[in-house]
Design a protein around this motif. Sequence first.
Motif, PDB file in Angstrom:
ATOM      1  N   GLU A 245       5.833   1.552   3.466  1.00 23.38           N
ATOM      2  CA  GLU A 245       5.415   2.670   2.640  1.00 23.38           C
ATOM      3  C   GLU A 245       5.624   3.985   3.395  1.00 23.38           C
ATOM      4  O   GLU A 245       4.938   4.251   4.393  1.00 23.38           O
ATOM      5  CB  GLU A 245       3.947   2.513   2.237  1.00 23.38           C
ATOM      6  N   LYS A 247       4.696   6.921   2.880  1.00 23.53           N
ATOM      7  CA  LYS A 247       3.509   7.750   2.971  1.00 23.53           C
ATOM      8  C   LYS A 247       2.668   7.378   4.188  1.00 23.53           C
ATOM      9  O   LYS A 247       2.137   8.251   4.886  1.00 23.53           O
ATOM     10  CB  LYS A 247       2.673   7.619   1.694  1.00 23.53           C
ATOM     11  N   GLU A 250       4.219   8.665   7.317  1.00 25.84           N
ATOM     12  CA  GLU A 250       3.965  10.105   7.431  1.00 25.84           C
ATOM     13  C   GLU A 250       2.555  10.365   7.958  1.00 25.84           C
ATOM     14  O   GLU A 250       2.348  11.209   8.841  1.00 25.84           O
ATOM     15  CB  GLU A 250       4.135  10.757   6.060  1.00 25.84           C
ATOM     16  N   HIS A 262      -5.928   2.774   0.958  1.00 24.68           N
ATOM     17  CA  HIS A 262      -4.897   1.744   0.942  1.00 24.68           C
ATOM     18  C   HIS A 262      -5.474   0.385   1.309  1.00 24.68           C
ATOM     19  O   HIS A 262      -6.324   0.265   2.195  1.00 24.68           O
ATOM     20  CB  HIS A 262      -3.777   2.096   1.921  1.00 24.68           C
TER      21      HIS A 262
END
Length: 276
Positions: A245, A247, A250, A262
């Motif tokens: 993922e 994201k 990041e 998550h």
Amino acid sequence: MAECKKESCEGCPSASSCGQKPASMLAPANPASHIHKVVGIVSGKGGVGKSMVTASLANLMAAQGYKVGILDADITGPSIPKMYGVHGPAEMDGDYIKPVETKNGIKTMSINLLLPDEESPVIWRGPILANMVKQFWSDVIWGELDFLFVDMPPGTGDVPLTVFQSIPVDGIVVVTSPQDLVSLIVKKALHMAESMHIPVLGVVENYSYVVCPDCGKEFKIFGESGLDKLAEEMNLPILGRMPIEPKLAELADGHFDEANNHYLAMAESLLMALEG
């Protein structure tokens, strides 16, 4: 023949077979620390995402109201401070060390929080690395914690051995990825835990798939997973499958405290394994 006494057996490798109870190798806990559960995050090799799983579980537990800490036992490759954007130097309280808290209230301790330069390499031999991990347990004021997650270094060497012998680990979570080679290496960690009577709470697979941002279809970059076969063979529960993922990658660059929402199911599975 002279009478066998406790004093005469001290230091003898056969003392346990002579009726003498072997001394515990557990390091003394910090007197100001009261930790309910200690969970190690392990694997047989590097690069499978142990720190990502450690931080994900810590965030999830913290988001549910638990008091959480992370002990970064990967002395030569620490990543927890970088992921959370926390910096040292850690403060002292008398003879003891105060952990550094993340923005979401997770107490952390890592070698990077003690070094004058975070980019300095740690070039130490195994016994010194192992002793530092014991200090993170004995000399750090963790306070009241529901969960202390131990981010372990890869392999089955000095540091994992020290953690298992010196810290009262309630169980471990094993991290793997879809490749067959990784699964084979992971078994070494499982067998090590079994030989040292450390409960294995379950397995987490990282890099399981990637979701196309346009069509939503899942693509298995590393091929079909062998997780089900491994879990069945080793009689272990599957705690979760983590996708690739962007994201999360990041957020791992200094803002992982924002990744609270998550993989809630993974945390619930871990709680069930601990309660079971």
